[in-house]
Design a protein around this motif. Structure first.
Motif, PDB file in Angstrom:
ATOM      1  N   ALA A 120       4.547  -7.724   9.712  1.00  0.00           N
ATOM      2  CA  ALA A 120       5.089  -6.373   9.548  1.00  0.00           C
ATOM      3  C   ALA A 120       5.107  -5.625  10.877  1.00  0.00           C
ATOM      4  CB  ALA A 120       4.274  -5.605   8.517  1.00  0.00           C
ATOM      5  N   LEU A 121       4.056  -5.785  11.672  1.00  0.00           N
ATOM      6  CA  LEU A 121       4.011  -5.132  12.977  1.00  0.00           C
ATOM      7  C   LEU A 121       5.133  -5.636  13.871  1.00  0.00           C
ATOM      8  CD1 LEU A 121       2.746  -3.378  15.168  1.00  0.00           C
ATOM      9  CD2 LEU A 121       1.113  -5.239  15.611  1.00  0.00           C
ATOM     10  N   VAL A 122       5.315  -6.932  13.917  1.00  0.00           N
ATOM     11  CA  VAL A 122       6.365  -7.508  14.759  1.00  0.00           C
ATOM     12  C   VAL A 122       7.738  -7.011  14.315  1.00  0.00           C
ATOM     13  CG1 VAL A 122       7.540  -9.662  15.359  1.00  0.00           C
ATOM     14  CG2 VAL A 122       5.037  -9.523  15.440  1.00  0.00           C
ATOM     15  N   GLU A 123       7.970  -6.982  13.024  1.00  0.00           N
ATOM     16  CA  GLU A 123       9.266  -6.565  12.497  1.00  0.00           C
ATOM     17  C   GLU A 123       9.622  -5.147  12.925  1.00  0.00           C
ATOM     18  OE1 GLU A 123      12.859  -7.019  10.672  1.00  0.00           O
ATOM     19  OE2 GLU A 123      11.325  -8.578  10.864  1.00  0.00           O
ATOM     20  N   GLU A 124       8.617  -4.280  12.992  1.00  0.00           N
ATOM     21  CA  GLU A 124       8.872  -2.893  13.374  1.00  0.00           C
ATOM     22  C   GLU A 124       8.898  -2.691  14.890  1.00  0.00           C
ATOM     23  OE1 GLU A 124       9.732  -0.400  11.475  1.00  0.00           O
ATOM     24  OE2 GLU A 124       9.631  -1.658   9.681  1.00  0.00           O
TER      25      GLU A 124
END
Length: 262
Positions: free
Chosen positions: A137-141
């Motif tokens: 989720a962090l990478v996606e954002e």
């Protein structure tokens, strides 16, 4: 002086010119860490690159922050995972450092990227995956936003977390996105981890670095970036080990302590 790095010839990487010194969490010796003020202070002190941490609030907003909680660097007491952006914005994240920074607000990733770009700085963005948080989720954002905001030659995305780095590599090939693998001590399998990720650089704790480990990294063609060195005299012998750059809270302290001729 900047270093033009040509790492491990089998992989094409962005044409990154690393400076010898990178400001840790902005100029964190002179301004509250990971804030817009710290990055402005770094640029005013003639730093060309900054290192910053990114993670997610509970509502999924990426913000520039290091700890899992806000206790150490704000006037609040909460887990970052329990905050949404309006609540996070009410925190004073500068007053703990000094009265002149009172009223500083937590920076969103988008605000920070806009500032870094406007100031013409390079950015080492560390993906900070604290316990219980989603690396994917962090990478996606964070990673697509960084790729959109900065040219490849002014961006390194780094992490201790292998899942975060693997997800980041899925976002862009090595020619578009430089990845830095963070270590404390250099393990025996460091090179296999870097090769699996098409990594650009190796980032190591200078206090746990050996000459043998450092030389193996530089001889393999990976830029070696050491964190977080604030004692230039104690660090000085490590330049000869092939260190490319040092991340420091106060890079100005290294004046007169760089390799001969620089």
């Amino acid at each position: 002086m900047t270093l033009s790095i040509t790492p491990h010839a089998a992989t094409i990487h962005p044409a990154i010119r690393l400076p010898r010194l990178i400001a840790h969490r902005g100029l964190s010796a002179r301004a509250p860490e990971n804030t817009l003020s710290a990055v402005r202070a770094a640029q005013a002190a003639h730093c060309r690159w900054v290192e910053l941490d990114v993670q997610l609030l509970g509502d999924g907003t990426p913000v520039i922050w290091h700890d899992a909680t806000v206790k150490r660097c704000s006037d609040g007491r909460a887990r970052l995972a329990d905050l949404d952006l309006p609540r996070a914005r009410r925190l004073d994240v500068g007053g703990w450092f000094g009265d002149e920074f009172r009223g500083e607000r937590i920076a969103t990733l988008s605000e920070m990227l806009a500032l870094v770009d406007a100031l013409g700085l390079g950015l080492n963005l560390e993906l900070k995956v604290n316990r219980g948080r989603s690396a994917a989720a962090l990478v996606e954002e964070a990673v697509p936003a960084a790729l959109d905001a900065l040219p490849p030659e002014r961006l390194i995305v780094s992490s201790f977390n292998d899942e975060a780095l693997a997800c980041a590599r899925d976002q862009a090939p090595a020619a578009r996105l430089a990845l830095g693998v963070l270590f404390e001590g250099i393990p025996d399998g460091w090179r296999q981890r870097c090769e699996a990720l098409d990594a650009f650089s190796v980032h190591a704790d200078w206090t746990r670095l050996s000459r043998r480990g450092a030389m193996s990294i530089s001889e393999a063609g990976y830029p070696l970036i050491c964190y977080t060195a604030n004692d230039p005299a104690a660090f000085s012998h490590q330049w000869a080990w092939g260190v490319a750059s040092v991340i420091s809270d106060d890079p100005a302290r290294f004046a007169g302590h760089l390799p001969a001729g620089e």
